[in-house]
Design an enzyme around this catalytic site. Sequence first.
Site, short mmCIF file in Angstrom:
data_model
loop_
_atom_site.label_atom_id
_atom_site.label_comp_id
_atom_site.label_asym_id
_atom_site.label_seq_id
_atom_site.Cartn_x
_atom_site.Cartn_y
_atom_site.Cartn_z
N ARG A 65 0.86 -1.19 0.00
CA ARG A 65 0.00 0.00 0.00
C ARG A 65 0.89 1.23 0.00
NH1 ARG A 65 -1.25 1.88 4.66
NH2 ARG A 65 -1.97 -0.11 5.49
N TYR A 117 -15.58 17.63 -15.65
CA TYR A 117 -15.95 16.22 -15.81
C TYR A 117 -17.14 15.89 -14.89
CZ TYR A 117 -15.47 11.15 -15.49
OH TYR A 117 -15.72 9.80 -15.50
N ASP A 190 -6.72 19.40 -13.92
CA ASP A 190 -6.99 18.06 -14.44
C ASP A 190 -6.51 18.06 -15.89
OD1 ASP A 190 -8.14 15.78 -15.62
OD2 ASP A 190 -9.86 15.81 -14.26
N LYS A 215 -7.63 7.11 -19.49
CA LYS A 215 -7.88 7.72 -20.80
C LYS A 215 -6.61 7.64 -21.67
CE LYS A 215 -11.68 8.39 -18.62
NZ LYS A 215 -12.06 9.64 -17.99
C1 LIG Z 1 -12.48 10.04 -16.76
C2 LIG Z 1 -12.10 11.32 -16.15
C3 LIG Z 1 -11.93 11.42 -14.76
C4 LIG Z 1 -12.18 10.26 -13.83
O1 LIG Z 1 -11.32 9.23 -14.06
P1 LIG Z 1 -11.66 7.66 -13.72
O2 LIG Z 1 -10.40 6.98 -14.09
O3 LIG Z 1 -12.82 7.29 -14.56
O4 LIG Z 1 -11.98 7.59 -12.27
C5 LIG Z 1 -11.54 12.65 -14.26
N1 LIG Z 1 -11.34 13.72 -15.07
C6 LIG Z 1 -11.50 13.65 -16.40
C7 LIG Z 1 -11.25 14.86 -17.24
C8 LIG Z 1 -11.88 12.45 -16.99
O5 LIG Z 1 -12.06 12.40 -18.31
#
Ligand SMILES: *Cc1c(COP(=O)(O)O)cnc(C)c1O
Length: 397
Positions: A65, A117, A190, A215
Site C-alpha cells: 500500500r 468532468y 486536471d 484515458k
Molecule cells: C475520466 C475522467 C476522470 C475520472 O477518471 P476515472 O479513471 O474514470 O476515475 C476525471 N477527469 C477527467 C477529465 C476524466 O475524463
Amino acid sequence: MTEAHFGNPEKRLKEFFKFHKDTLAIHGGQHPDPSTGALMPPLYLTSTYAQKAPATPWGEFEYSRTHNPTRRMMEDCIALLENANFAMGTSCGMSAIDLVLNLLSTDDHVICVDDVYGGTYRLFTTVMQKQRAINVDFNSFDDLASVEAMITAKTKMIWIESPSNPLLKIVDIKSVAELCKRKNILLVVDNTFASPIFQNPIDLGAHIVVHSLTKYMNGHSDVVAGAVVTDDRKLATELYRLQNSIGQVCGPFDAWLVLRSLKTLAIRMRAHQENALTLAKWLEAHDKVEKVLYPGLESHPQYALAKEQMHGSSGMISFYLKGDLQKTKDFLSKLKVFSLAESLGGVESLIEHPAIMTHASVPKNLRDAAGIGDNFIRISVGLESIEDLKSDFEQAW
Ligand SMILES: *Cc1c(COP(=O)(O)O)cnc(C)c1O
C-alpha cells in the site's frame, strides 16, 4: 509516513530530466532489472517485503500500500512527463481527485470551473459540499475578475480542466496561476484531455496536476487508474502521507499495463491529433453539421490561447448535429466503427451523447445554459483509418 517511503525522487530522476518527452515516455524512471537484466520493468506482485532483522527492511520497500516497485516506476515516468519530481499512482482518476481534495478541511472554500468532468461535479456537490462541509463555487473562468471576486479568506484551492469536458473550452492556465500565486491559493489542473505530451500545467504555474490514466495515458481501454503529480516537495510529502493513510493506490498490474502503454503515448497522441484535425475540418464543412468545437480549428474562439499553452490539440471533438434528440439518437445507434460508449482516449473511436450519458448527473438547466443539449455529441477520435471514420458517419446520418 517516513521519507524512506517515497525515497529520494530528486536523486532518482535527476539523470532523466535532460531527455525529451518521446524518450521519457519510453525510458523515464526505468532501468534494466538489477538481478536479471530484464529490459522491461518487472511486475512485482507482492503485498509485503521480507525484512533482514526487525525494522530493518531489505531495501526501500516495506508494504505495497505504501509502495511497490512497479508502481514507483510508473509514478516516476509520469512525474518526468509532467516535468516534475513527485507522482502518486491511484486506483482511478476519481481517487486521484479525492486524494487531492483530502488536503482540504471543513469550511474551506474551492472555486471550480463549471464545465467540469461529470464525476468531478458529482464529487464536489454530493460528497464535498453535502458530507464534508467544503464550500464549492463554480465559475466559467471566462472572466478572471469574476473568479477573483469569488475569493474569500477561506478559499484554499482553484480547480480547473483545460480543455474542458465536453465543451472543449480553454482556460488560461498561466493567468489563473498568477492569480493563485498572488492570493496564496493552490491551483489544481486536471490534465486528462491534453495528456503531458500536449500540455504541462506545472510549467504554466499549477501546483498539482491530476490525471485519469484510464484515458490517453493508458490508451487501450483496459485499465482504470489515476495519478497526482506535483513538483513541490512539501505538498508531495503531505500527499504521500494522505495516500498511505487513506489507501488510494493503484495495483501493480495496472501500473505495469500503464507503464507499457506510456511507451507509445507520444506517437499515439500525435496520431490522435492528426485524425481529429482532419475529421474536425471535414465535419465543419459538412451540411449535416451545425457547429464543431475543436481547439485545433481556427474557428475555435480560443484558438490562439490553445496554440500558446498547448503543444497540440488532442483527439477530442464535440459537435452539434442538425436535428432533434430522436435524429441524434438514430445517428448514434447506426454507427459501426465508432463505439457508443462513455470514456475516451483509447485507440478505438468512441462517441457519446453527454446530456444523457456522461453529463446526466449535471442538472438540466446548467447543461442547457452551457450548450449541452439534445443534438450535442462528443467524440474521442481513435487511430482507425480516417476514411473509415468518415464513411461510418456518411452511412449513419
Ligand atoms: C475520466 C475522467 C476522470 C475520472 O477518471 P476515472 O479513471 O474514470 O476515475 C476525471 N477527469 C477527467 C477529465 C476524466 O475524463
